[in-house]
Design a protein around this motif. Sequence first.
Motif, PDB file in Angstrom:
ATOM      1  N   LEU A  46       0.848  -1.187   0.000  1.00 58.59           N
ATOM      2  CA  LEU A  46       0.000   0.000   0.000  1.00 58.59           C
ATOM      3  C   LEU A  46       0.888   1.242   0.000  1.00 58.59           C
ATOM      4  O   LEU A  46       1.766   1.379   0.845  1.00 58.59           O
ATOM      5  N   GLY A  47       0.661   2.126  -0.953  1.00 64.05           N
ATOM      6  CA  GLY A  47       1.410   3.376  -0.985  1.00 64.05           C
ATOM      7  C   GLY A  47       2.616   3.357  -1.889  1.00 64.05           C
ATOM      8  O   GLY A  47       3.342   4.350  -1.977  1.00 64.05           O
ATOM      9  N   CYS A  48       2.872   2.230  -2.576  1.00 62.95           N
ATOM     10  CA  CYS A  48       4.030   2.150  -3.460  1.00 62.95           C
ATOM     11  C   CYS A  48       3.734   2.689  -4.857  1.00 62.95           C
ATOM     12  O   CYS A  48       4.661   2.945  -5.626  1.00 62.95           O
ATOM     13  N   CYS A  49       2.464   2.792  -5.205  1.00 62.94           N
ATOM     14  CA  CYS A  49       2.091   3.332  -6.506  1.00 62.94           C
ATOM     15  C   CYS A  49       1.938   4.847  -6.412  1.00 62.94           C
ATOM     16  O   CYS A  49       1.335   5.361  -5.463  1.00 62.94           O
ATOM     17  N   VAL A  51       0.652   8.699  -6.965  1.00 63.23           N
ATOM     18  CA  VAL A  51      -0.611   9.406  -7.192  1.00 63.23           C
ATOM     19  C   VAL A  51      -0.293  10.624  -8.045  1.00 63.23           C
ATOM     20  O   VAL A  51       0.665  11.353  -7.768  1.00 63.23           O
ATOM     21  N   TYR A 160       7.544   6.906  -1.925  1.00 59.60           N
ATOM     22  CA  TYR A 160       6.570   6.537  -0.900  1.00 59.60           C
ATOM     23  C   TYR A 160       6.120   7.812  -0.204  1.00 59.60           C
ATOM     24  O   TYR A 160       6.943   8.573   0.301  1.00 59.60           O
ATOM     25  N   GLY A 161       4.832   8.034  -0.137  1.00 61.42           N
ATOM     26  CA  GLY A 161       4.340   9.308   0.364  1.00 61.42           C
ATOM     27  C   GLY A 161       4.211   9.415   1.861  1.00 61.42           C
ATOM     28  O   GLY A 161       3.915  10.493   2.380  1.00 61.42           O
ATOM     29  N   GLY A 162       4.449   8.327   2.588  1.00 56.40           N
ATOM     30  CA  GLY A 162       4.238   8.343   4.027  1.00 56.40           C
ATOM     31  C   GLY A 162       5.513   8.495   4.825  1.00 56.40           C
ATOM     32  O   GLY A 162       6.608   8.662   4.287  1.00 56.40           O
ATOM     33  N   GLY A 226      10.333   2.116   4.249  1.00 52.00           N
ATOM     34  CA  GLY A 226       8.984   2.439   4.675  1.00 52.00           C
ATOM     35  C   GLY A 226       8.779   2.063   6.132  1.00 52.00           C
ATOM     36  O   GLY A 226       9.724   1.698   6.838  1.00 52.00           O
ATOM     37  N   THR A 266       8.022  -1.915   3.792  1.00 59.34           N
ATOM     38  CA  THR A 266       7.277  -1.850   2.545  1.00 59.34           C
ATOM     39  C   THR A 266       7.895  -0.871   1.561  1.00 59.34           C
ATOM     40  O   THR A 266       8.591   0.070   1.954  1.00 59.34           O
ATOM     41  N   CYS A 267       7.647  -1.138   0.310  1.00 53.90           N
ATOM     42  CA  CYS A 267       7.980  -0.266  -0.829  1.00 53.90           C
ATOM     43  C   CYS A 267       9.472  -0.135  -1.077  1.00 53.90           C
ATOM     44  O   CYS A 267      10.058  -0.970  -1.731  1.00 53.90           O
TER      45      CYS A 267
END
Length: 278
Positions: A46-49, A51, A160-162, A226, A266-267
Motif C-alpha cells: 500500500l502506498g508504493c504506486c 498518485v 513513498y508518500g508516508g 517504509g 514496505t515499498c
Amino acid sequence: MPPAGMGRRVEAIPGVPLPYGILGGCTTILDVTDPHELLGVEWQALGCCPVHDTDWCSDESPGDGPAGSSPPKEFCRPTYEDALPVTVYAGMECSTIGWSYEEAIEHARAAIELGEQRAVEEAFWRDTLSAQAVDLTPAAGPVGIAQGVAALEGCLAESYGGVGVLHVPAGAAALLGCCNILTREEGSLRTLVGNCAIVGAGYSALNTGPGGLPAEPGTAWLYISGPVQARRGPIDLIPDGPGASVDYRYNDRRVLAERTYVVSTTCTVCAIQVEVCP
C-alpha cells in the motif's frame, strides 16, 4: 581494609535494552496468537504506486482510450511483498551442582529479554535492508552524514508518500545529534521531515552495504525504508522440565530461551555510505 574471608554472591547487574532500537518507538510490535503468522507473511503493498494530478475537465474515464487534450491517466498494478521469520535465542550451560533448572531458565529468560533486540536488528539489516536496498552512494565515494540523510529522505519521498524509518548504526548516531538531524519526540527519534530513526547495536555490529559490502574504515552505511512492523511470538523455554535439561555424560545443564520474529517493511529501501570521521 575489609575483613579476610570469602566474598558474597549478589544479584546480577540489571540491564535495559537501548531505547531507540528496532523494538522501540519506530516499530509497530504485534504480539501474534496465530502461529501461522510466525512462518512468514505476505501482503499487498500500500502506498508504493504514485498518485498523479490531472486536468479536472478531462473527459477520460478508466478503461477509455485517449480523449481530449489531457494526457492519458496512468494505472499501477498492485504488488505483493513478503517477510520471512527469524528465531533468536539465548542458550545457557552450567554445572548441575549449585544451579537449579529454575535458576537456569530464569537466567535464559533475562538474557533474551535484554539481548533479543540486537539479534533482531542484525537479521533485519542482513536479510532485508542490505538485500533490497538501492545504493545512492555517488561515484566519488562516501558523503557527509547530513548529506547522506538528505539523499535518503529524498529517495523515500519520491517513491513513498508516508512517514518512513531511517536505520542508523549505533556507532554513527552521535553525529546525527551534533547537527540537529535527529530530535527526541514522544519516545522516538525524528528527522526534520518527520521520519523515525532506529539506532541499532545490531546495525553497528554489521555495518554492511547493499549485497553485504563491508563499510570502509571511517565510514558507515545508513538505510531508509517504509514503516516497520515486527510480529513476534512468545518466549519459548526449552526443555520444559529439569530432567531433559541435563547432559548426564558431563553432568551439565543446558536450557534455551527462544522467540520468533517476522519483521517487515514496505515499498522502498535506499542506502548510502557516509563519513563518520571529521
